[in-house]
Design a protein around this motif. Sequence first.
Motif, mmCIF file in Angstrom:
data_model
loop_
_atom_site.group_PDB
_atom_site.id
_atom_site.type_symbol
_atom_site.label_atom_id
_atom_site.label_comp_id
_atom_site.label_asym_id
_atom_site.label_seq_id
_atom_site.Cartn_x
_atom_site.Cartn_y
_atom_site.Cartn_z
ATOM 1 N N ILE A 48 4.363 -16.503 -38.295
ATOM 2 C CA ILE A 48 3.468 -15.336 -38.256
ATOM 3 C C ILE A 48 4.217 -14.091 -37.747
ATOM 4 O O ILE A 48 4.055 -12.993 -38.289
ATOM 5 N N THR A 49 5.062 -14.253 -36.734
ATOM 6 C CA THR A 49 5.775 -13.080 -36.199
ATOM 7 C C THR A 49 6.645 -12.437 -37.281
ATOM 8 O O THR A 49 6.731 -11.208 -37.377
ATOM 9 N N ASP A 50 7.278 -13.254 -38.110
ATOM 10 C CA ASP A 50 8.113 -12.687 -39.184
ATOM 11 C C ASP A 50 7.248 -11.956 -40.209
ATOM 12 O O ASP A 50 7.608 -10.885 -40.697
ATOM 13 N N GLY A 113 0.445 -11.471 -33.256
ATOM 14 C CA GLY A 113 0.675 -12.890 -33.544
ATOM 15 C C GLY A 113 0.255 -13.743 -32.357
ATOM 16 O O GLY A 113 -0.510 -14.707 -32.476
ATOM 17 N N GLU A 114 0.730 -13.375 -31.190
ATOM 18 C CA GLU A 114 0.402 -14.105 -29.964
ATOM 19 C C GLU A 114 -1.060 -13.844 -29.561
ATOM 20 O O GLU A 114 -1.756 -14.739 -29.113
ATOM 21 N N TYR A 115 -1.479 -12.587 -29.746
ATOM 22 C CA TYR A 115 -2.842 -12.210 -29.332
ATOM 23 C C TYR A 115 -3.886 -13.082 -30.050
ATOM 24 O O TYR A 115 -4.744 -13.703 -29.428
ATOM 25 N N SER A 181 12.294 -9.869 -25.930
ATOM 26 C CA SER A 181 13.044 -10.103 -27.166
ATOM 27 C C SER A 181 12.507 -11.362 -27.858
ATOM 28 O O SER A 181 11.679 -12.083 -27.292
ATOM 29 N N ARG A 182 12.976 -11.611 -29.082
ATOM 30 C CA ARG A 182 12.438 -12.724 -29.877
ATOM 31 C C ARG A 182 12.485 -14.028 -29.069
ATOM 32 O O ARG A 182 13.436 -14.284 -28.345
ATOM 33 N N GLY A 183 11.464 -14.828 -29.244
ATOM 34 C CA GLY A 183 11.373 -16.080 -28.477
ATOM 35 C C GLY A 183 10.888 -15.854 -27.052
ATOM 36 O O GLY A 183 10.924 -16.745 -26.210
ATOM 37 N N GLY A 184 10.381 -14.645 -26.791
ATOM 38 C CA GLY A 184 10.094 -14.231 -25.417
ATOM 39 C C GLY A 184 8.843 -14.812 -24.776
ATOM 40 O O GLY A 184 8.603 -14.559 -23.591
ATOM 41 N N SER A 185 8.062 -15.608 -25.489
ATOM 42 C CA SER A 185 6.902 -16.230 -24.821
ATOM 43 C C SER A 185 7.365 -17.160 -23.705
ATOM 44 O O SER A 185 6.654 -17.368 -22.720
ATOM 45 N N ASP A 186 8.557 -17.716 -23.851
ATOM 46 C CA ASP A 186 9.143 -18.534 -22.771
ATOM 47 C C ASP A 186 9.249 -17.715 -21.491
ATOM 48 O O ASP A 186 9.073 -18.232 -20.391
#
Length: 436
Positions: A48-50, A113-115, A181-186
């Motif tokens: 989804i982010t892409d 996407g995350e929201y 940055s990308r992958g930042g939910s971590d």
Amino acid sequence: MIVAKFGGSSLASAKQFEKVKKIVSSNPDIQVVVVSAPGKRQSGDIKITDYLYTLRSHYKYGVPEDKIEGEIMNRYKEISDDLNLGYRIEDEIKTFFDSCNKNTDTNRIVSRGEYFSARLMAECLGFEFVDAADVLHFTFDGELDEESSSIAVREAVETYGRIVVPGFYGSYPNGDIHLFSRGGSDITGSYIAAFLGADVYENWTDVSGVYKADPRIVKGAEVVESITYEELREMSYMGADVLHQNSVRPCQTHNIPIHIKNTNDPDAPGTYIIEEAKQERPVTGLACKKGFVNFFVYKRHMANQIGFVYDVLEIFKRYNVSVEHIPTGMDNITVVVQEANVSKCIHKILSDLKEELECEVDFEKDMSLVAVVGLNMIGHIGLSAKVLSILASENINIKMIVQSPDEMNIMVGVDTKDADHALDALYQGLHEQNLL
Ligand code: ASP
């Protein structure tokens, strides 16, 4: 109390949401759930982010957007319908699409996407949704304001109890969205765990922990039971793709264990990332990073010329290129950098070096670094000899050898065509000798 973050593959479909629900509802200690945007359902699928990055370009350049909007809408609607959620996510998504135009901020678009993922997850779990924009506050220079964010996160938990928070973003003081940055939910999960002083930060993904070497290259590679924060940072920097590199520090600072778990195999023990090593063997893991360029600089009696290395490095700084290693000899120095960082300026750097330092220069692409990492390597006599003899017995040429000054990382540069072979040979060789 536990903060649990679920990555994109754990949220790719309704079936994955159900797995998350089972995990969370069977553990009342999980107080905060942080989610990524839905990821790939299978290889070849699009995250989804892409999609959202592409959608933003369509808005900006006036390319028709309905197809991509449709793809995004369908992914969420399908999850919502399959889970029989009462909440009509499609109305909220449509309102958002309708509000977008060529000037809409990229970060706002991408953060949805995350929201939306968190909206659905909150509904699915029956937890309160808390918008990351309301609790993760950034200063205008893009630094997280830890003090005010920490207060806001704690207040949210006190007010609502169990909550779901979207990963990957927060807000500037004026309300605009800022992305990690990308992958930042971590990173979001790690900060929230730190702010709450959690007992553990669980990071749920699609692998069963940190492997001793990339299992796609080394068949049968084992999972490490526990690894220190420092070892993990070394391995991540050297290409082991487990957690976002910047997600270790918040938990490390507050001494909160990070537990890597597999959503698709929740009973697997996973890997603990902790302060103290429980490892007995000297080597904890191996990693491999490809895509390095060597700049060779030759100048007779260079070793006696005060400031020569400084002058060389100044040229790399000029082009904003980060230097990884600088092995030096009597008359030559090699500057090792990541190819991605010099793709646009290789020739400019070569010409500046040649003209300003009156030296001979050359460069070579396609070097890879294989790293042997372990805290117990410190002071362990004979380990580098073992590493080199394993590579020699496999007939692999070594282009460069570096040991980090703290002795917990030995890096060997090899031709990229030999890199996988080197990794596999080192794994098998060190494992057989009970060193890994
Ligand atoms: N969705 C974002 C990405 O694909 C952030 C994340 O998943 O952690 O990079």
